[in-house]
Design an enzyme around this catalytic site. Sequence first.
Site, PDB file in Angstrom:
ATOM      1  N   GLY A  31       1.130  10.046   5.137  1.00 46.69           N
ATOM      2  CA  GLY A  31       0.218   9.129   4.437  1.00 46.69           C
ATOM      3  C   GLY A  31      -0.046   7.896   5.266  1.00 46.69           C
ATOM      4  N   ASN A  32      -0.626   6.893   4.640  1.00 44.06           N
ATOM      5  CA  ASN A  32      -0.834   5.631   5.350  1.00 44.06           C
ATOM      6  C   ASN A  32      -0.670   4.462   4.376  1.00 44.06           C
ATOM      7  OD1 ASN A  32      -3.559   4.804   4.242  1.00 44.06           O
ATOM      8  ND2 ASN A  32      -4.067   6.821   5.078  1.00 44.06           N
ATOM      9  N   ARG A  33      -0.772   3.247   4.910  1.00 51.56           N
ATOM     10  CA  ARG A  33      -0.405   2.052   4.141  1.00 51.56           C
ATOM     11  C   ARG A  33      -1.533   1.460   3.297  1.00 51.56           C
ATOM     12  NH1 ARG A  33       4.505   0.424   6.117  1.00 51.56           N
ATOM     13  NH2 ARG A  33       4.910   0.960   8.281  1.00 51.56           N
ATOM     14  N   SER A  34      -2.645   2.141   3.153  1.00 56.49           N
ATOM     15  CA  SER A  34      -3.745   1.571   2.363  1.00 56.49           C
ATOM     16  C   SER A  34      -3.285   1.324   0.917  1.00 56.49           C
ATOM     17  CB  SER A  34      -4.935   2.537   2.373  1.00 56.49           C
ATOM     18  OG  SER A  34      -5.864   2.151   1.399  1.00 56.49           O
ATOM     19  N   ALA A  43      -8.928   5.154   3.060  1.00 60.78           N
ATOM     20  CA  ALA A  43      -8.357   5.426   4.383  1.00 60.78           C
ATOM     21  C   ALA A  43      -7.975   6.904   4.377  1.00 60.78           C
ATOM     22  CB  ALA A  43      -7.142   4.545   4.606  1.00 60.78           C
TER      23      ALA A  43
END
Length: 403
Positions: A213-216, A280
């Site tokens: 995943g990512n930090r959005s 994102a």
Amino acid sequence: MLHGKHILVGITGGIAAYKVCTLVRDLKKAGADVKVVMTEAATRFVTPLTYSALSGNPVLSGLWALDQSTRSDIGTRHVDLANWADVYVIAPASANTIAKLTYGLTDNLLTIIALASRGPIALAPTMDADMYVNPVTQQNITKLRERGYFIIPPEEGEHASGLRGPGRLPEIDTIVRQIEAILARTHLDLKAKSILVTAGPTYEAIDPVRFVGNRSSGKMGFALAHAAALRGADVTLIAGPVHLETPRNVHRIDVESAEQMHRAVLKHVRQADAVIMAAAVADYAPQSAASGKIKKKHGKDALPLRLISTPDVLGALGRKKNGRVLVGFALETENALRHATEKLKKKNLDLIVLNSLADKGAGFGGDTNVVTIIDRNGKAEKLPLMSKFDVANEILNRLTKLL
Ligand code: CTP
């Protein structure tokens, strides 16, 4: 700014109710049409007659406000008032009313109107300091803020009880300025327009437990959905996994992966006049997700992860535009302007919003942002540090001109 505007003032029970007499008078003096609705508790502090004289309109209070059961509009009066108001300002907003609004309780006219309203609502939380800092009140205020209520923060100082701390009603001038700022951001210039917004990260499964995943945080996309809805648009928000409340009057669809986001966008894009891809979206996903939890192994190549590209949602929309306005986001660390402009061209976008990682107050998780908006002619405008809600309105100001 206030001239000719319809301002509904909701007054709840609290000693600060007397200060709102000045608010009603000042709004009226500035040329606004002011109506007042009071809770039963509020009428114990100041009589309805006072507000009626100051506003020049009858004051409504209690559930059976008009007490004229022969009137045919008695059952729809709350909806009429909700539609009438350009802005609904609840000041003072007691802890009790804030809790009721959080949970949708409607046992008086003031809260019924709030639930029936599609327009902007501002709250001035006002109470003793201990009640204000209580986590229950703070959580309720956070929920309401995320749903799109404007919160006019209280001031610190001495309370009627002798306690000191936050929870005092702000100066009336401050409240008037906030009302003006809200009215400036809620022109109904997107009425009858349909806007599709995506927000948040996507999670790409490795196995049933783990993901890439990512930090959005989703805050920028949610602010866009909120701002567009307040400007009258019909908003569909496709959200990846985030911990945010749904803004008022927004149709939300939750998805998890890039593939699911792609499918949801294709399903809802047909009626959209504009698409804003603030999500994102993961560029890569594990080639296949294991059906059971992968057991721990040891050693250098313990868990090789093969990643494949995900569908480029925005790229696909750019290839089949059908007159739609397309807005993308970009995050670049080197040659930012050049790369963002190339991305705009490659994906056939109308605007691209370049996020900064370097500026203070920009980036993931926060409530503020620093962006540069680039158009098709390559014109780039760097905006100063501002709240994500204000950034959203700046983007919408430019988008409206392209519709
Ligand atoms: N986007 C998309 N589908 C993807 C990936 C991104 O629709 N699979 C959208 C994003 O929502 C964003 C824009 O495309 O609006 C970002 O473009 P992208 O080329 O993915 O940017 P980066 O991920 O920053 O690309 P790169 O890593 O090449 O810089």
